[in-house]
Design a protein around this motif. Structure first.
Motif, PDB file in Angstrom:
ATOM      1  N   GLU A 155      41.880  31.985  35.172  1.00  0.00           N
ATOM      2  CA  GLU A 155      42.045  31.105  33.912  1.00  0.00           C
ATOM      3  C   GLU A 155      43.540  31.318  33.451  1.00  0.00           C
ATOM      4  OE1 GLU A 155      40.909  29.578  29.287  1.00  0.00           O
ATOM      5  OE2 GLU A 155      39.809  31.058  30.572  1.00  0.00           O
ATOM      6  N   LEU A 156      44.303  30.416  33.130  1.00  0.00           N
ATOM      7  CA  LEU A 156      45.479  30.620  32.667  1.00  0.00           C
ATOM      8  C   LEU A 156      45.751  29.794  31.036  1.00  0.00           C
ATOM      9  CD1 LEU A 156      47.949  29.893  35.488  1.00  0.00           C
ATOM     10  CD2 LEU A 156      47.077  32.095  34.831  1.00  0.00           C
ATOM     11  N   LEU A 211      49.051  45.292  28.958  1.00  0.00           N
ATOM     12  CA  LEU A 211      50.205  44.767  28.570  1.00  0.00           C
ATOM     13  C   LEU A 211      51.519  45.313  29.437  1.00  0.00           C
ATOM     14  CD1 LEU A 211      48.536  45.057  25.693  1.00  0.00           C
ATOM     15  CD2 LEU A 211      50.383  43.749  24.721  1.00  0.00           C
ATOM     16  N   MET A 212      51.883  44.902  30.462  1.00  0.00           N
ATOM     17  CA  MET A 212      52.471  45.388  31.465  1.00  0.00           C
ATOM     18  C   MET A 212      54.121  44.904  31.311  1.00  0.00           C
ATOM     19  SD  MET A 212      52.100  45.706  35.748  1.00  0.00           S
ATOM     20  CE  MET A 212      52.909  43.967  36.129  1.00  0.00           C
ATOM     21  N   VAL A 261      39.507  36.603  35.393  1.00  0.00           N
ATOM     22  CA  VAL A 261      40.787  37.119  35.290  1.00  0.00           C
ATOM     23  C   VAL A 261      41.359  35.904  34.494  1.00  0.00           C
ATOM     24  CG1 VAL A 261      42.897  37.699  36.259  1.00  0.00           C
ATOM     25  CG2 VAL A 261      40.850  38.311  37.339  1.00  0.00           C
ATOM     26  N   LEU A 262      42.146  36.377  33.266  1.00  0.00           N
ATOM     27  CA  LEU A 262      42.724  35.407  32.237  1.00  0.00           C
ATOM     28  C   LEU A 262      44.268  35.831  32.269  1.00  0.00           C
ATOM     29  CD1 LEU A 262      42.812  33.199  30.102  1.00  0.00           C
ATOM     30  CD2 LEU A 262      42.180  35.042  28.590  1.00  0.00           C
ATOM     31  N   GLY A 263      45.159  34.993  32.399  1.00  0.00           N
ATOM     32  CA  GLY A 263      46.386  35.204  32.206  1.00  0.00           C
ATOM     33  C   GLY A 263      47.230  34.580  30.939  1.00  0.00           C
ATOM     34  N   VAL A 264      47.661  35.034  30.099  1.00  0.00           N
ATOM     35  CA  VAL A 264      48.160  34.756  28.642  1.00  0.00           C
ATOM     36  C   VAL A 264      49.656  34.724  28.667  1.00  0.00           C
ATOM     37  CG1 VAL A 264      48.011  34.612  26.333  1.00  0.00           C
ATOM     38  CG2 VAL A 264      45.914  35.145  27.601  1.00  0.00           C
ATOM     39  N   GLY A 312      50.930  38.442  28.283  1.00  0.00           N
ATOM     40  CA  GLY A 312      52.224  38.496  28.843  1.00  0.00           C
ATOM     41  C   GLY A 312      52.417  38.564  30.393  1.00  0.00           C
ATOM     42  N   CYS A 313      51.368  37.451  30.945  1.00  0.00           N
ATOM     43  CA  CYS A 313      51.542  37.697  32.491  1.00  0.00           C
ATOM     44  C   CYS A 313      52.752  37.024  32.982  1.00  0.00           C
ATOM     45  CB  CYS A 313      50.290  36.662  32.956  1.00  0.00           C
ATOM     46  SG  CYS A 313      50.412  34.983  32.413  1.00  0.00           S
TER      47      CYS A 313
END
Length: 455
Positions: A328-329, A349-350, A297-300, A278-279
């Motif tokens: 990576e996104l 999960l921020m 670092v992966l942003g989803v 939930g980036c």
């Protein structure tokens, strides 16, 4: 079925440049519903009108789906809905995307526009189009002598908008007015809605109604899109964590304190690979990338638009090769199992779980804790007990319009301890922000650590 668009901005024939369709030529395009004809009933300096005429084969619509009378006798070939929307998106795709290579300045200029639709369901038309800057005139069509009015109207929309905006409004809202579609609704439809709704749907007062009707009430898809729309609106809204604390002097923002706490926990745990679930627009990704310790670092996020925003803010296009290899996104929903999320040291999960409907939390738990199964999971969420201390937050309100709930400290611990017990993690808790003696901190965090006895 017919749709016309008229402009009076001189020279009005510039409309042809924007649509990539020459006013002197009649053209026919093949669509999944039948041939679509584009022609100009009028094209001069003072006014230019383009017409899109879709010839629908009613038998072709149901071929292979049975042959009941109601399938053959219906309004699909005559009223503008998903059939017209598909044709619109196919024939005017470049214009809908706001591209005009020949005259790029035109694409960025609002035009006086008049859209005419001979037959559309009229019940919601004012409610849906008026907030977008359209004036709506609807002439209800009668059924016949002594039969009263039909559910359809001849609708005229007038306003001054970008042509690309107008086309995207029609592309989304025609199926919404109808409340039906002639094809299967799946994850691709959710992505189409987010793309076509970019720049206007997040702020629409009826975005939930639009989303539900566009996706035919497919609950999981609706939840994902509404969560995405909420995150897309964050740039225009004051974030809840930035509301002034009535009891404290000016200080470091809560958003920054939260990010710093997350980074500190990850650093101390020795994590090297981190996935931000939930980036959104990349608020946490930036400080993660700045730390050499985090080598992957992966942003989803479910929103493709949010990921594009993140890519832009991270300057991925100009990032050095070695740095770019760390980042990576990817698009994905947190309530679905994704095998690509396994093998990470830590997941974050921020301010995410409160955007998920409570009945979908078990799916998130399964996808993250049972399947992805990182060594550490860090969850932050608002502490609802602290809300009365925000002087700009109305009494009884949640911190964001898209929050499905906000937990007390006891409720958060009950959920976290249940998750830990069911999935083999241990957990401890951290306050984030200035603590009040009675109400606690504005943000609460749980740090889940995987018990390694299973190895």
């Amino acid at each position: 079925m017919l749709l016309t668009v008229t402009t009076t901005r001189a020279p009005a024939t510039d409309l042809g440049f924007l649509l990539h369709k020459h006013p002197d030529r009649a053209q026919t395009f093949t669509t999944s519903s039948g041939p679509a004809h584009v022609f100009y009933p009028r094209a001069d300096e003072q006014a230019c009108t383009v017409a899109l005429l879709l010839e629908v084969d009613p038998v072709g619509l149901v071929r292979g789906h049975g042959s009941t009378l109601t399938q053959y006798v219906n309004d699909r070939p005559y009223t503008s809905g998903s059939l017209m929307a598909v044709a619109l998106g196919s024939v005017f795709r470049t214009a809908m995307n706001g591209r005009c290579d020949a005259r790029p300045e035109l694409a960025a200029e609002p035009l006086p526009l008049r859209v005419e639709l001979p037959a559309v369901p009229h019940r919601l038309v004012e409610r849906l189009f008026a907030p977008l800057g359209w004036r709506v005139d609807a002439e209800v069509l009668p059924l016949g002598e002594d039969l009263g009015d039909s559910r359809y109207a001849r609708v005229v929309l007038t306003g001054e908008l970008l042509l690309s905006q107008a086309l995207r409004h029609l592309y989304v809202l025609l199926p919404v007015l109808d409340g039906d579609k002639h094809y299967h609704v799946d994850q691709d439809e959710a992505a189409k809605l987010l793309r076509a709704g970019e720049g206007w749907l997040p702020e629409h007062p009826d975005r939930e109604l639009i989303t539900r009707r566009y996706l035919l009430n497919r609950r999981t898809l609706v939840e994902e899109v509404l969560s995405s729309l909420s995150s897309l609106a964050e740039a225009e809204e004051v974030e809840p964590e930035e509301l002034d604390n009535a009891l404290a002097p000016p200080r470091v923002s809560l958003a920054r304190q939260r990010r710093e706490t997350v980074i500190s926990v990850l650093r101390e745990a020795g994590a090297r690979s981190v996935v931000d679930l939930g980036c959104g627009g990349g608020a946490l990704l930036r400080p993660l990338i700045a730390e050499p310790q985090f080598t992957r670092v992966l942003g989803v996020d479910v929103s493709a638009h949010a990921l594009r925003v993140a890519a832009r803010k991270l300057h991925l296009d100009t990032m050095g090769e070695r740095q770019r290899a760390r980042v990576e996104l990817r698009q994905g929903a947190l309530t679905y199992v994704d095998r690509g999320l396994t093998g990470f040291d830590a997941a974050v999960l921020m301010e995410v779980v409160e955007h998920v409907d409570p009945e979908r939390l078990p799916a998130l738990e399964h996808a993250v804790f049972a399947c992805a199964r990182p060594g550490l999971v860090l969850v932050t969420t608002p502490n609802v007990e602290y809300n009365p201390l925000f002087e700009t937050l109305p009494a009884g309100s949640l911190r964001h319009a898209d929050h499905r709930f906000e937990w007390t400290r006891a409720q958060f611990r009950e959920w976290a301890e249940g998750v830990a017990e069911r999935t083999g993690y241990t957990t401890h808790y951290l306050p984030i922000g200035d603590e009040d003696p009675e109400r606690g901190a504005p943000t609460q965090a749980a740090v889940f650590t995987l018990e390694r006895t299973e190895d």
